[in-house]
Design an enzyme around this catalytic site. Structure first.
Site, PDB file in Angstrom:
ATOM      1  N   ASP A   1      46.010  26.499  42.480  1.00  0.00           N
ATOM      2  CA  ASP A   1      46.056  27.918  42.850  1.00  0.00           C
ATOM      3  C   ASP A   1      47.509  28.383  42.946  1.00  0.00           C
ATOM      4  OD1 ASP A   1      44.260  30.180  44.379  1.00  0.00           O
ATOM      5  OD2 ASP A   1      46.283  30.058  45.195  1.00  0.00           O
TER       6      ASP A   1
ATOM      7  N   LYS B   1      47.313  35.306  40.412  1.00  0.00           N
ATOM      8  CA  LYS B   1      46.985  36.558  41.112  1.00  0.00           C
ATOM      9  C   LYS B   1      47.866  37.724  40.684  1.00  0.00           C
ATOM     10  CE  LYS B   1      45.862  33.599  45.035  1.00  0.00           C
ATOM     11  NZ  LYS B   1      46.872  32.524  44.959  1.00  0.00           N
TER      12      LYS B   1
ATOM     13  N   TYR C   1      54.349  34.054  43.998  1.00  0.00           N
ATOM     14  CA  TYR C   1      54.880  32.777  44.504  1.00  0.00           C
ATOM     15  C   TYR C   1      56.142  32.393  43.722  1.00  0.00           C
ATOM     16  CZ  TYR C   1      50.125  31.996  46.469  1.00  0.00           C
ATOM     17  OH  TYR C   1      48.921  32.096  47.114  1.00  0.00           O
TER      18      TYR C   1
ATOM     19  N   HIS D   1      45.703  40.260  44.567  1.00  0.00           N
ATOM     20  CA  HIS D   1      46.265  39.450  45.652  1.00  0.00           C
ATOM     21  C   HIS D   1      45.975  40.005  47.051  1.00  0.00           C
ATOM     22  CE1 HIS D   1      49.525  36.185  46.229  1.00  0.00           C
ATOM     23  NE2 HIS D   1      48.783  36.258  47.303  1.00  0.00           N
TER      24      HIS D   1
END
Ligand code: A2P
Length: 272
Positions: free
Chosen positions: A48, A78, A53, A111
């Site tokens: 994931d 996401k 990120y 998200h």
């Protein structure tokens, strides 16, 4: 059976490995590359990540370098929470696809229902428009499933009013003492799988005295109790670790928490 071989079935009909490797807060570069590779080498088949990120490139490279057949893997990324202008969705997806360099993702999530700086703000109309773009991506087959993250009951219900495709997943912050029962119930009623991010409360559960006592009773660690708790509530945990021993420990979950202890753990409310 080894938990790494177990799957849930999404409302698309696809299967999804019951444990996912979370990569939030693992920096791009060596750290994200090495920990993703370690996870894959130790049997994880579900990874994931997210554009925000910043580590998609390293995660994608580790996946490609692992040599594991793409069809055996389940990869999630996401759409940034800040993107509430539907015309920007396709570009963000392309950026993720270039970063990951994997032809398709198994799951693409919105998200959050609001930009992070405006937590709780009402973007229901925009989310409906963004969702139509998610449906268009789904239709191309480049995302095998689409879903949401951080949605609560009101966000889900608003989405249901205009959605043609029901989300496959809602990924929420979920751990012992923070179980968002209404949100999970609303998702369950529509066949939406709830995934648990921060299943260890980013580590904050680990020194809880009550949980230490329960873990000792089972001869397990608090991390293992916390992950088993999520699974026994039929949710999918996404533990994160950069340490190989802990990456392995987090999949050693072949035990059962008693119904009595589950009732007790489900009754806890922890302000973390
Ligand atoms: P580390 O990466 O050094 O292992 P969450 O999954 O809730 O986001 O929690 C992640 C945090 O918990 C990280 O700080 C991670 O540190 C730590 N962690 C992950 N697995 C374990 C474990 N089995 N035992 C102790 N700490 C863990």
């Amino acid at each position: 059976m080894n938990i790494l071989d177990e799957t849930f079935t999404l409302n698309t009909g696809a299967t999804i490995p019951k444990i996912g490797f979370g990569t939030w807060q693992i920096p791009n570069g060596e750290e994200a590359y090495e920990s993703t590779l370690l996870a894959l080498q130790n049997g994880y088949r579900h990874i994931d990540t997210a554009l925000v990120y910043g580590n998609e490139a390293s995660v994608g490279k580790a996946i490609r370098d692992s040599g594991i057949d793409r069809s055996e893997l389940f990869i999630t990324t996401k759409l940034p929470a800040e993107i509430k202008d539907a015309s920007k969705v396709q570009d963000a997806f392309e950026t993720s696809m270039i970063n990951l360099d994997l032809e398709y993702v198994d799951l693409y999530l919105v998200h959050a229902p609001w930009p992070w700086a405006e937590r709780g703000a009402d973007y229901r109309k925009e989310n409906g428009e963004v969702w139509a773009e998610m449906e268009a991506i789904y239709a191309t087959g480049r995302a095998k499933a689409i879903g949401v993250s951080n949605f609560v009951v009101s966000d889900l219900e608003a989405l249901f009013e205009t959605a043609e495709v029901i989300p496959a997943v809602n990924q929420i912050r979920y751990f012992i003492g923070n179980t968002q029962g209404d949100t999970v119930g609303t998702a369950n009623a529509k066949g939406i799988l709830t995934e648990a991010y921060s299943p260890l409360a980013t580590g904050a559960l680990l020194d809880n005295e009550e949980l230490i006592a329960i873990a000792e009773k089972y001869g397990k660690t608090v991390a293992q109790i916390s992950l088993r708790f999520v699974l026994q509530n039929d949710l999918l945990p996404l533990p994160k670790s950069t340490n190989e021993a802990r990456i392995i420990q987090n999949t050693d979950l072949n035990f059962e928490i008693s119904a009595e202890d589950m009732d007790y753990l489900n009754s806890l409310e922890l302000s973390i």
